[in-house]
Design a protein around this motif. Sequence first.
Motif, mmCIF file in Angstrom:
data_model
loop_
_atom_site.group_PDB
_atom_site.id
_atom_site.type_symbol
_atom_site.label_atom_id
_atom_site.label_comp_id
_atom_site.label_asym_id
_atom_site.label_seq_id
_atom_site.Cartn_x
_atom_site.Cartn_y
_atom_site.Cartn_z
ATOM 1 N N THR A 28 22.351 -40.165 -22.859
ATOM 2 C CA THR A 28 21.314 -40.924 -23.549
ATOM 3 C C THR A 28 20.856 -40.178 -24.795
ATOM 4 O O THR A 28 20.716 -40.775 -25.876
ATOM 5 C CB THR A 28 20.124 -41.179 -22.599
ATOM 6 N N ILE A 29 20.644 -38.892 -24.666
ATOM 7 C CA ILE A 29 20.256 -38.072 -25.823
ATOM 8 C C ILE A 29 21.361 -38.094 -26.875
ATOM 9 O O ILE A 29 21.104 -38.261 -28.074
ATOM 10 C CB ILE A 29 19.943 -36.626 -25.382
ATOM 11 N N ARG A 30 22.618 -37.962 -26.419
ATOM 12 C CA ARG A 30 23.756 -37.993 -27.349
ATOM 13 C C ARG A 30 23.815 -39.305 -28.109
ATOM 14 O O ARG A 30 23.957 -39.322 -29.332
ATOM 15 C CB ARG A 30 25.071 -37.778 -26.586
ATOM 16 N N THR A 31 23.680 -40.403 -27.381
ATOM 17 C CA THR A 31 23.829 -41.723 -27.983
ATOM 18 C C THR A 31 22.666 -42.087 -28.909
ATOM 19 O O THR A 31 22.882 -42.620 -29.996
ATOM 20 C CB THR A 31 23.967 -42.790 -26.876
ATOM 21 N N LEU A 32 21.454 -41.795 -28.467
ATOM 22 C CA LEU A 32 20.278 -42.229 -29.228
ATOM 23 C C LEU A 32 19.845 -41.257 -30.321
ATOM 24 O O LEU A 32 19.270 -41.684 -31.329
ATOM 25 C CB LEU A 32 19.105 -42.469 -28.275
ATOM 26 N N ILE A 33 20.098 -39.971 -30.135
ATOM 27 C CA ILE A 33 19.596 -38.985 -31.089
ATOM 28 C C ILE A 33 20.713 -38.297 -31.867
ATOM 29 O O ILE A 33 20.707 -38.266 -33.102
ATOM 30 C CB ILE A 33 18.711 -37.931 -30.371
ATOM 31 N N LEU A 34 21.686 -37.730 -31.137
ATOM 32 C CA LEU A 34 22.719 -36.943 -31.809
ATOM 33 C C LEU A 34 23.708 -37.779 -32.610
ATOM 34 O O LEU A 34 23.975 -37.473 -33.776
ATOM 35 C CB LEU A 34 23.480 -36.091 -30.795
ATOM 36 N N ALA A 35 24.281 -38.811 -31.993
ATOM 37 C CA ALA A 35 25.337 -39.583 -32.664
ATOM 38 C C ALA A 35 24.876 -40.196 -33.988
ATOM 39 O O ALA A 35 25.617 -40.120 -34.979
ATOM 40 C CB ALA A 35 25.904 -40.642 -31.726
ATOM 41 N N PRO A 36 23.679 -40.789 -34.057
ATOM 42 C CA PRO A 36 23.253 -41.327 -35.360
ATOM 43 C C PRO A 36 23.063 -40.242 -36.428
ATOM 44 O O PRO A 36 23.175 -40.507 -37.615
ATOM 45 C CB PRO A 36 21.924 -42.015 -35.058
ATOM 46 N N THR A 37 22.793 -39.031 -35.989
ATOM 47 C CA THR A 37 22.525 -37.935 -36.917
ATOM 48 C C THR A 37 23.795 -37.216 -37.363
ATOM 49 O O THR A 37 23.987 -36.973 -38.558
ATOM 50 C CB THR A 37 21.566 -36.912 -36.268
ATOM 51 N N VAL A 38 24.652 -36.865 -36.396
ATOM 52 C CA VAL A 38 25.829 -36.043 -36.716
ATOM 53 C C VAL A 38 27.153 -36.780 -36.554
ATOM 54 O O VAL A 38 28.204 -36.219 -36.856
ATOM 55 C CB VAL A 38 25.845 -34.748 -35.870
ATOM 56 N N GLY A 39 27.126 -37.996 -36.044
ATOM 57 C CA GLY A 39 28.348 -38.759 -35.811
ATOM 58 C C GLY A 39 28.798 -38.646 -34.365
ATOM 59 O O GLY A 39 28.425 -37.695 -33.662
ATOM 60 N N PRO A 40 29.598 -39.614 -33.910
ATOM 61 C CA PRO A 40 29.966 -39.661 -32.495
ATOM 62 C C PRO A 40 30.845 -38.502 -32.028
ATOM 63 O O PRO A 40 30.675 -38.007 -30.913
ATOM 64 C CB PRO A 40 30.687 -41.002 -32.345
ATOM 65 N N VAL A 41 31.766 -38.042 -32.846
ATOM 66 C CA VAL A 41 32.654 -36.956 -32.413
ATOM 67 C C VAL A 41 31.867 -35.649 -32.303
ATOM 68 O O VAL A 41 31.974 -34.934 -31.296
ATOM 69 C CB VAL A 41 33.863 -36.799 -33.367
ATOM 70 N N ALA A 42 31.071 -35.349 -33.303
ATOM 71 C CA ALA A 42 30.266 -34.131 -33.262
ATOM 72 C C ALA A 42 29.260 -34.179 -32.115
ATOM 73 O O ALA A 42 28.996 -33.159 -31.464
ATOM 74 C CB ALA A 42 29.547 -33.918 -34.593
ATOM 75 N N ALA A 43 28.712 -35.364 -31.843
ATOM 76 C CA ALA A 43 27.748 -35.494 -30.750
ATOM 77 C C ALA A 43 28.403 -35.170 -29.406
ATOM 78 O O ALA A 43 27.828 -34.449 -28.581
ATOM 79 C CB ALA A 43 27.154 -36.905 -30.738
ATOM 80 N N VAL A 44 29.608 -35.683 -29.187
ATOM 81 C CA VAL A 44 30.327 -35.378 -27.943
ATOM 82 C C VAL A 44 30.673 -33.886 -27.908
ATOM 83 O O VAL A 44 30.547 -33.236 -26.868
ATOM 84 C CB VAL A 44 31.594 -36.252 -27.794
ATOM 85 N N ALA A 45 31.085 -33.341 -29.051
ATOM 86 C CA ALA A 45 31.433 -31.920 -29.112
ATOM 87 C C ALA A 45 30.225 -31.034 -28.803
ATOM 88 O O ALA A 45 30.386 -29.944 -28.243
ATOM 89 C CB ALA A 45 32.006 -31.576 -30.480
#
Length: 137
Positions: A28-45
């Motif tokens: 949830t944190i990855r999807t709502l906060i990280l991915a919009p900020t750094v992109g989906p690949v970086a968020a998963v990384a």
Amino acid sequence: MARPALSPVGAGVLYFLILFACGVVLGTIRTLILAPTVGPVAAVALELPVMLGLSWIVAARLTRGRPALAGAGRRLVMGGLALILLLVAELALAALAFGQTPGAFLATLATPQGALGLAGQLGFGLIPWLQRVVARG
């Protein structure tokens, strides 16, 4: 005090449940906060080492002091069952929460972030066995 007995199947179910709960929170944190900020690949990384670290800790706590979980085969059962349960739960979550078909879910695994996540999930499944390999040197 002796630790309660735990079979490889019971340990696999418990391992899955604990890490799936952690994954829901971190996802949830990855999807709502990280991915919009750094992109989906970086968020998963960014999420992946946290999840694998938690997996290492949980697997160690579940297996420590339990002779029934000492063997390599039993640890592979534990991790393999946990991996199967995780994949089934993710497929169900994709269908029920996001309306994805099984084909659409599988297609997400072909994306860079999906492939990275799948590699992490395979690592999650192997961690109980890897801990035994590392311990035996």
